[in-house]
Design a protein around this motif. Sequence first.
Motif, PDB file in Angstrom:
ATOM      1  N   ARG A 255      82.996  39.592 -10.012  1.00 15.83           N
ATOM      2  CA  ARG A 255      83.026  39.109  -8.631  1.00 15.83           C
ATOM      3  C   ARG A 255      81.863  38.138  -8.402  1.00 15.83           C
ATOM      4  O   ARG A 255      80.727  38.416  -8.756  1.00 15.83           O
ATOM      5  N   ARG A 256      82.176  36.993  -7.805  1.00 13.05           N
ATOM      6  CA  ARG A 256      81.133  36.011  -7.541  1.00 13.05           C
ATOM      7  C   ARG A 256      80.379  36.382  -6.256  1.00 13.05           C
ATOM      8  O   ARG A 256      80.936  37.074  -5.386  1.00 13.05           O
ATOM      9  N   PRO A 257      79.157  35.924  -6.125  1.00 12.78           N
ATOM     10  CA  PRO A 257      78.411  36.212  -4.890  1.00 12.78           C
ATOM     11  C   PRO A 257      79.190  35.703  -3.677  1.00 12.78           C
ATOM     12  O   PRO A 257      79.943  34.731  -3.784  1.00 12.78           O
ATOM     13  N   LEU A 258      78.994  36.331  -2.529  1.00 12.21           N
ATOM     14  CA  LEU A 258      79.771  35.961  -1.328  1.00 12.21           C
ATOM     15  C   LEU A 258      79.505  34.530  -0.883  1.00 12.21           C
ATOM     16  O   LEU A 258      80.392  33.855  -0.385  1.00 12.21           O
ATOM     17  N   GLU A 259      78.296  34.065  -1.080  1.00 13.52           N
ATOM     18  CA  GLU A 259      77.999  32.681  -0.701  1.00 13.52           C
ATOM     19  C   GLU A 259      78.087  31.797  -1.932  1.00 13.52           C
ATOM     20  O   GLU A 259      77.815  32.226  -3.031  1.00 13.52           O
ATOM     21  N   GLY A 260      78.468  30.556  -1.735  1.00 17.62           N
ATOM     22  CA  GLY A 260      78.537  29.616  -2.857  1.00 17.62           C
ATOM     23  C   GLY A 260      79.970  29.345  -3.263  1.00 17.62           C
ATOM     24  O   GLY A 260      80.921  29.771  -2.595  1.00 17.62           O
ATOM     25  N   LEU A 261      80.125  28.612  -4.359  1.00 17.24           N
ATOM     26  CA  LEU A 261      81.451  28.218  -4.824  1.00 17.24           C
ATOM     27  C   LEU A 261      82.298  29.455  -5.106  1.00 17.24           C
ATOM     28  O   LEU A 261      81.825  30.401  -5.731  1.00 17.24           O
TER      29      LEU A 261
END
Length: 367
Positions: A255-261
């Motif tokens: 899972r990618r961080p909530l902020e950013g691309l």
Amino acid sequence: MEHGFSDDYHSFSDALITWYRTHGRHDLPWQREPNVYHVWVSEIMLQQTQVATVIPYFERFIAAYPEIEDLAAASIDEVLHLWSGLGYYSRARNLYRAAAVVVSEHGGNFPRSLEDLLTLPGIGRSTAGAILALAYELPFPILDGNVKRVLTRRYAVHGWPGTTAVLKRLWTLAERLVPQNGIREYTQAIMDLGATVCTRKRPRCGACPLRRECKAYHSDQVSTIPTPRPRREIAERDVVFLVIQNKTGAILLQRRPLEGLWGGLWSCPEIAQESELVGSLASLGFQNLRIHQRLSSLKHSFTHIRLNIHPLLIHADGITNQVREAVDLCWYSGEDSLKIGVSAVVPLLLKSLRSRSYREICYDENG
Ligand code: SF4
């Protein structure tokens, strides 16, 4: 040459409303049972996205979350899963956060004032205006992309509408044009006119109810107004994606961080360069894995950055390592396996891995 331009704002709204009754769109899914929840969801989905694209997403979304309480009680993964492919994922994250605020702080009832609406995540002045006008029939203006185009042409407003000065002028115009009666029809009408007649390319001025007084039309400036956004440099970034595939064919997603691309979406573990590979694999719980194949590079463009993605296929079969148990890691084999939102490249990579060419290469190299 003058053409008797008039600042008769009533005739502007009257002309639009009359046109809308015959030529406007009256059967969009969010118009069938108009309520504030449907208006809000549709307005957020329609930002930077065409109606035809939005319709199936809207229908699936409302079927999954018929009421705002259902949305507030959902998981962000489910919401992003339903949003997958619609892009601009911050819209989905804000929708989810705003639903929680409306339920917890407003008892599930959408605010009816501009000030309160503007405190909700993802709701700017135009979306708030659309909610007040379309759901509550209150005389507030909107200024989305379609409306900006209609107003800049009708009043020959020069300058890119993204600048503060032009925006201020357009809001002033939009406020003055708002009729005291028929705000719902008027709002729908000006949006429809921008989407179907006063289009970005090849507007149909011959079918336009504003043509008689349109300054751009009479001064032959339709093709140059609105002033386009100044060209901006799009940054490029090279990244390495770790396509770690287990013996069932599933690939490891993180899972990618909530902020950013691709914020909050699941995607392949990413490193900046290959020299970080061993350390990254170790942090995921793998040791002694090697690169199986360098897959074809992919490009993916966002509004402000272009990613050059270099995927490394790494086989995890036959290895005793266990992926580290963590909430932000999962094995994924396709859309039906897990209800999560994935980055746009994940389906492409899975499709490529399933394709004959990759399979042959993989098995040959395994052999
Ligand atoms: Fe747009 Fe043409 Fe109508 Fe002017 S006359 S508002 S340019 S469609």
